[in-house]
Design a protein around this motif. Structure first.
Motif, PDB file in Angstrom:
ATOM      1  N   ARG A 193     122.869   7.867  62.750  1.00 17.91           N
ATOM      2  CA  ARG A 193     122.019   8.612  61.813  1.00 17.91           C
ATOM      3  C   ARG A 193     120.642   7.955  61.692  1.00 17.91           C
ATOM      4  N   GLU A 194     120.626   6.627  61.614  1.00 17.69           N
ATOM      5  CA  GLU A 194     119.351   5.914  61.516  1.00 17.69           C
ATOM      6  C   GLU A 194     118.498   6.159  62.755  1.00 17.69           C
ATOM      7  N   LEU A 195     119.131   6.147  63.933  1.00 14.98           N
ATOM      8  CA  LEU A 195     118.380   6.381  65.163  1.00 14.98           C
ATOM      9  C   LEU A 195     117.791   7.791  65.186  1.00 14.98           C
ATOM     10  N   LEU A 196     118.603   8.777  64.799  1.00 17.22           N
ATOM     11  CA  LEU A 196     118.126  10.157  64.806  1.00 17.22           C
ATOM     12  C   LEU A 196     117.070  10.390  63.728  1.00 17.22           C
ATOM     13  N   ASP A 197     117.285   9.824  62.537  1.00 19.30           N
ATOM     14  CA  ASP A 197     116.297   9.966  61.473  1.00 19.30           C
ATOM     15  C   ASP A 197     114.973   9.300  61.865  1.00 19.30           C
ATOM     16  N   GLY A 198     115.058   8.207  62.628  1.00 18.95           N
ATOM     17  CA  GLY A 198     113.866   7.500  63.073  1.00 18.95           C
ATOM     18  C   GLY A 198     113.228   8.090  64.315  1.00 18.95           C
ATOM     19  N   ARG A 199     113.759   9.230  64.750  1.00 15.93           N
ATOM     20  CA  ARG A 199     113.225   9.962  65.902  1.00 15.93           C
ATOM     21  C   ARG A 199     113.215   9.099  67.166  1.00 15.93           C
ATOM     22  N   THR A 200     114.270   8.288  67.316  1.00 12.73           N
ATOM     23  CA  THR A 200     114.434   7.503  68.540  1.00 12.73           C
ATOM     24  C   THR A 200     114.502   8.403  69.764  1.00 12.73           C
ATOM     25  N   VAL A 201     115.044   9.598  69.606  1.00 14.29           N
ATOM     26  CA  VAL A 201     115.169  10.522  70.736  1.00 14.29           C
ATOM     27  C   VAL A 201     113.989  11.496  70.800  1.00 14.29           C
ATOM     28  N   GLY A 202     113.003  11.308  69.937  1.00 18.49           N
ATOM     29  CA  GLY A 202     111.926  12.275  69.857  1.00 18.49           C
ATOM     30  C   GLY A 202     112.423  13.519  69.148  1.00 18.49           C
ATOM     31  N   ARG A 203     112.146  14.665  69.709  1.00 15.86           N
ATOM     32  CA  ARG A 203     112.659  15.918  69.165  1.00 15.86           C
ATOM     33  C   ARG A 203     114.033  16.189  69.764  1.00 15.86           C
ATOM     34  N   LEU A 204     115.065  16.234  68.915  1.00 17.31           N
ATOM     35  CA  LEU A 204     116.412  16.492  69.401  1.00 17.31           C
ATOM     36  C   LEU A 204     116.489  17.904  69.960  1.00 17.31           C
ATOM     37  N   ARG A 205     117.017  18.016  71.202  1.00 20.55           N
ATOM     38  CA  ARG A 205     117.082  19.315  71.864  1.00 20.55           C
ATOM     39  C   ARG A 205     118.508  19.795  72.119  1.00 20.55           C
ATOM     40  N   HIS A 206     119.454  18.836  72.314  1.00 20.51           N
ATOM     41  CA  HIS A 206     120.812  19.262  72.658  1.00 20.51           C
ATOM     42  C   HIS A 206     121.808  18.173  72.298  1.00 20.51           C
ATOM     43  N   VAL A 207     122.990  18.620  71.840  1.00 19.35           N
ATOM     44  CA  VAL A 207     124.121  17.729  71.575  1.00 19.35           C
ATOM     45  C   VAL A 207     125.289  18.189  72.437  1.00 19.35           C
ATOM     46  N   GLU A 208     125.906  17.245  73.117  1.00 19.62           N
ATOM     47  CA  GLU A 208     127.065  17.526  73.965  1.00 19.62           C
ATOM     48  C   GLU A 208     128.207  16.626  73.490  1.00 19.62           C
ATOM     49  N   ALA A 209     129.387  17.216  73.228  1.00 17.36           N
ATOM     50  CA  ALA A 209     130.506  16.419  72.728  1.00 17.36           C
ATOM     51  C   ALA A 209     131.817  16.880  73.336  1.00 17.36           C
ATOM     52  N   VAL A 210     132.693  15.919  73.610  1.00 22.85           N
ATOM     53  CA  VAL A 210     134.007  16.170  74.194  1.00 22.85           C
ATOM     54  C   VAL A 210     135.050  15.371  73.429  1.00 22.85           C
ATOM     55  N   PHE A 211     136.156  16.020  73.095  1.00 18.60           N
ATOM     56  CA  PHE A 211     137.318  15.322  72.541  1.00 18.60           C
ATOM     57  C   PHE A 211     138.546  16.067  73.053  1.00 18.60           C
ATOM     58  N   THR A 212     139.326  15.398  73.887  1.00 12.97           N
ATOM     59  CA  THR A 212     140.493  16.019  74.508  1.00 12.97           C
ATOM     60  C   THR A 212     141.679  15.064  74.517  1.00 12.97           C
ATOM     61  N   TYR A 213     142.869  15.647  74.581  1.00 10.54           N
ATOM     62  CA  TYR A 213     144.106  14.901  74.826  1.00 10.54           C
ATOM     63  C   TYR A 213     145.121  15.889  75.377  1.00 10.54           C
ATOM     64  N   ASP A 214     146.308  15.390  75.706  1.00  7.77           N
ATOM     65  CA  ASP A 214     147.338  16.254  76.289  1.00  7.77           C
ATOM     66  C   ASP A 214     148.660  16.022  75.571  1.00  7.77           C
TER      67      ASP A 214
END
Length: 327
Positions: A136-157
């Protein structure tokens, strides 16, 4: 209040493995009672603490005056019912995710929480882990500049365990109720934003349970794509990709089992940075945060309103895929 005395409704494997030990280890908290209709299921809990009262009925535990807070790890479809009963009995309540199967079911629980003045929240342990506060601190501090996309995966079997409640529509099974709450909720929490629409939802079903969900969403300032499955090789990660950098978590949801809690990030200079948190138990931190909220020392990080927001996204995903099939 010198210590918060906890009771657990139901002898689930998750409660035995994770939450009951966390309650026992958390400062200012004590595991005091367990309710189960199966005495043999109570025995493993005695290895956590021998000073444990066993109730053979859930209502008997709620009537126990020596209990301050109740943890509810019952099957998903029972969460609202027993969280409400615990509040009516004068207990603070930490209820497992998902709180409900549909967003509209959560509103009456919020109203009951407000009427009783008690603490009632979803057990969303990841927001108590320091790696997520750092993100959150990194995103609030604009470490990534302007956020454009989030990609997330969570899987199991869990295909080899057909009797698992996650494989039963009658008990609220499915990938999205079980682990979609993490990919969706963590995106919302880290970015402080909610999606405007689901732009694509491709969901595979078995006996009324979603076993693989590929879902895309549009937020006000960025897009997101989430993959959740109960029929794939176990994996989990999330990446926040912006105009000037990206942030990646390699064990965002179960760092104790999937690998160390690790965040790496880089910017336009190409320099890679990394931070790791070894030995942090997010379940213990969650219990300590909950008891601090009971004592009025600090607000609890994840509210029922937060849970409601994530459930709305899950509901939107199901609707975009044509709705849940009839059981």
């Amino acid at each position: 209040m010198a210590e918060v005395r906890w009771g657990v409704l139901g002898a689930s494997g998750f409660a035995r493995r994770d939450m009951a030990p966390a309650i026992h280890m958390a400062r200012g908290n004590r595991l005091a009672a367990l309710a189960t209709r199966s005495p043999e299921k109570a025995e493993p809990f005695r290895s956590i603490t021998e000073d444990l009262r066993i109730h053979g009925d859930y209502n008997a535990l709620l009537a126990d005056d020596a209990i301050d807070a109740v943890y509810v790890p019952l099957p998903h479809t029972l969460h609202i019912e027993w969280a409400a009963k615990a509040l009516e009995a004068g207990k603070h309540v930490l209820v497992e995710k998902p709180v409900a199967m549909r967003a509209e079911e959560i509103d009456p629980l919020i109203a009951l929480r407000d009427r009783t003045g008690l603490i009632c929240a979803e057990a969303y342990m990841i927001v108590h882990h320091p790696q997520w506060h750092f993100v959150r601190e990194l995103l609030d501090g604009r470490t990534v500049g302007r956020l454009r996309h989030v990609e997330a995966v969570f899987t199991y079997d869990n295909s080899s365990d057909p009797g698992n409640i996650r494989n039963s529509a009658e008990t609220g099974g499915g990938a999205l109720p079980d682990i979609g709450v993490y990919t969706y909720g963590s995106t919302r929490w880290a970015t402080r934003s909610d999606p405007e629409e689901i732009t694509h939802a491709d969901i595979e079903w078995e006996a009324g349970c979603d076993t693989l969900a590929r879902v895309s969403a549009r937020f006000p300032a960025f897009t997101a794509h989430w993959v959740n499955s109960m029929r794939m090789l176990p994996d989990q990660w999330i990446c926040f990709h912006g105009t000037e950098g990206l942030v990646r978590l390699t064990a965002p949801y179960n760092p104790s089992r999937f690998g160390p809690a690790h965040v790496d990030w880089r910017g336009t200079d190409g320099v890679r940075h990394a931070r790791t948190w070894p030995g942090v138990d997010q379940y213990v931190l969650q219990v300590e945060a909950f008891s601090a909220a009971i004592r009025g020392e600090a607000p609890f990080t994840w509210t029922l309103e937060d849970a409601l927001g994530t459930q709305r996204v899950i509901d939107m995903a199901y609707a975009a895929a044509g709705g849940r099939p009839a059981i």
